[in-house]
Design a protein around this motif. Structure first.
Motif, PDB file in Angstrom:
ATOM      1  N   ALA A   4      -4.436   8.339   1.077  1.00  0.00           N
ATOM      2  CA  ALA A   4      -4.520   7.434  -0.073  1.00  0.00           C
ATOM      3  C   ALA A   4      -3.143   7.085  -0.608  1.00  0.00           C
ATOM      4  O   ALA A   4      -2.908   5.964  -1.094  1.00  0.00           O
ATOM      5  CB  ALA A   4      -5.366   8.069  -1.174  1.00  0.00           C
ATOM      6  N   LYS A   5      -2.205   8.018  -0.522  1.00  0.00           N
ATOM      7  CA  LYS A   5      -0.856   7.787  -1.036  1.00  0.00           C
ATOM      8  C   LYS A   5       0.040   7.064  -0.042  1.00  0.00           C
ATOM      9  O   LYS A   5       0.929   6.304  -0.433  1.00  0.00           O
ATOM     10  CB  LYS A   5      -0.212   9.115  -1.428  1.00  0.00           C
ATOM     11  CG  LYS A   5      -0.867   9.778  -2.639  1.00  0.00           C
ATOM     12  CD  LYS A   5      -0.240  11.125  -2.944  1.00  0.00           C
ATOM     13  CE  LYS A   5      -0.873  11.770  -4.163  1.00  0.00           C
ATOM     14  NZ  LYS A   5      -0.291  13.101  -4.482  1.00  0.00           N
ATOM     15  N   LYS A   6      -0.179   7.300   1.247  1.00  0.00           N
ATOM     16  CA  LYS A   6       0.702   6.744   2.270  1.00  0.00           C
ATOM     17  C   LYS A   6       0.281   5.353   2.747  1.00  0.00           C
ATOM     18  O   LYS A   6       1.117   4.541   3.131  1.00  0.00           O
ATOM     19  CB  LYS A   6       0.776   7.696   3.464  1.00  0.00           C
ATOM     20  CG  LYS A   6       1.537   8.989   3.178  1.00  0.00           C
ATOM     21  CD  LYS A   6       2.995   8.712   2.861  1.00  0.00           C
ATOM     22  CE  LYS A   6       3.774   9.994   2.616  1.00  0.00           C
ATOM     23  NZ  LYS A   6       5.196   9.728   2.295  1.00  0.00           N
ATOM     24  N   MET A   7      -1.020   5.101   2.757  1.00  0.00           N
ATOM     25  CA  MET A   7      -1.513   3.830   3.278  1.00  0.00           C
ATOM     26  C   MET A   7      -1.441   2.734   2.217  1.00  0.00           C
ATOM     27  O   MET A   7      -1.475   3.002   1.013  1.00  0.00           O
ATOM     28  CB  MET A   7      -2.965   3.972   3.773  1.00  0.00           C
ATOM     29  CG  MET A   7      -3.124   4.830   5.006  1.00  0.00           C
ATOM     30  SD  MET A   7      -4.867   4.984   5.515  1.00  0.00           S
ATOM     31  CE  MET A   7      -5.236   3.278   5.963  1.00  0.00           C
ATOM     32  N   ASN A   8      -1.361   1.510   2.695  1.00  0.00           N
ATOM     33  CA  ASN A   8      -1.515   0.369   1.802  1.00  0.00           C
ATOM     34  C   ASN A   8      -2.878   0.462   1.120  1.00  0.00           C
ATOM     35  O   ASN A   8      -3.888   0.737   1.779  1.00  0.00           O
ATOM     36  CB  ASN A   8      -1.401  -0.920   2.604  1.00  0.00           C
ATOM     37  CG  ASN A   8      -1.724  -2.144   1.786  1.00  0.00           C
ATOM     38  OD1 ASN A   8      -2.884  -2.559   1.702  1.00  0.00           O
ATOM     39  ND2 ASN A   8      -0.703  -2.730   1.185  1.00  0.00           N
ATOM     40  N   LYS A   9      -2.908   0.272  -0.182  1.00  0.00           N
ATOM     41  CA  LYS A   9      -4.153   0.482  -0.938  1.00  0.00           C
ATOM     42  C   LYS A   9      -5.304  -0.378  -0.407  1.00  0.00           C
ATOM     43  O   LYS A   9      -6.427   0.116  -0.216  1.00  0.00           O
ATOM     44  CB  LYS A   9      -3.919   0.186  -2.420  1.00  0.00           C
ATOM     45  CG  LYS A   9      -5.174   0.372  -3.268  1.00  0.00           C
ATOM     46  CD  LYS A   9      -4.902   0.070  -4.738  1.00  0.00           C
ATOM     47  CE  LYS A   9      -6.183   0.175  -5.555  1.00  0.00           C
ATOM     48  NZ  LYS A   9      -5.943  -0.111  -6.993  1.00  0.00           N
TER      49      LYS A   9
END
Length: 211
Positions: free
Chosen positions: A159-164
């Motif tokens: 959730a933090k690393k990927m594009n939202k």
């Protein structure tokens, strides 16, 4: 990696509502598939290693009660993640109650339907009316440790690393596919007299398909 895990345990993780929804969707998918794989393996050994069982009532390898249990555990015990023993024993109690109530309700309100019956399974010590046993709650306890200390931090990391937008499309999309499969076999196929997953799998030669 060690630093990231330490942050997971010690820091508060605040996600906006849409991202939290994506995380829950991912937990639902992973936990349901995990439950299917566990039962697929267990019932192979339960049969004396002679037959493979397709567990669940869906086309996809997913069992709803594991997903439901995982969501309960996430919301009730995530904030207790600094205390693994508490997570373990509390999850045994929570999932044991959930499993007993779920099995009892199916039996009472679905004309004696039993999706599982510990009266006739191996390793069934502590069996209570066939709905719950010590082996099942111990497994759920260990599974909850995997959930809180492996699956949830993995979901947070994505959730933090990927594009939202990408994260939400993938997680909500996947979950929607699994839930549609569930709703089709549970409701739509019955109402519209359409073939259920069990009917199709039987026609393909699966010898054991439960509920």
């Amino acid at each position: 990696m060690k630093t990231l895990y330490k942050k997971y345990l010690e820091e508060d993780h605040n996600f906006d509502k849409s991202t939290l929804l994506g995380i829950i969707c991912l937990i639902i998918v992973i936990s349901g598939v995990f439950g299917f794989l566990y039962e697929f393996v267990f019932y192979y050994f339960n049969s004396g290693m002679t037959e493979f069982y397709w567990r669940g009532s869906n086309f996809l390898p997913w069992i709803n009660i594991y997903a439901i249990g995982a969501v309960f555990i996430f919301f009730l015990l995530y904030k207790k993640r600094k205390n693994p023993l508490l997570v373990f024993f509390a999850s045994m109690l929570i999932t044991g109650i959930l499993e007993y109530i779920g099995g009892w309700m199916l039996y009472e309100f679905q004309d004696g339907l039993r999706c599982w019956d510990y009266n006739y399974e191996i390793l069934n010590f502590g069996n209570i009316n066939g709905f719950v046993c010590l082996r099942s709650v111990l497994f759920f306890g260990f599974s909850s440790l995997l959930l809180i200390y492996l699956i949830v931090p993995f979901c947070f990391y994505l959730a933090k690393k990927m594009n939202k937008k990408t994260f939400l499309i993938i997680t909500i999309g996947l979950c929607s596919i699994f839930l549609f499969d569930e709703l089709y076999n549970l409701i739509f196929a019955r109402i519209l007299s359409l073939p259920r997953a069990s009917d199709i799998y039987k026609s393909l030669g699966f010898h054991y398909i439960y509920f």
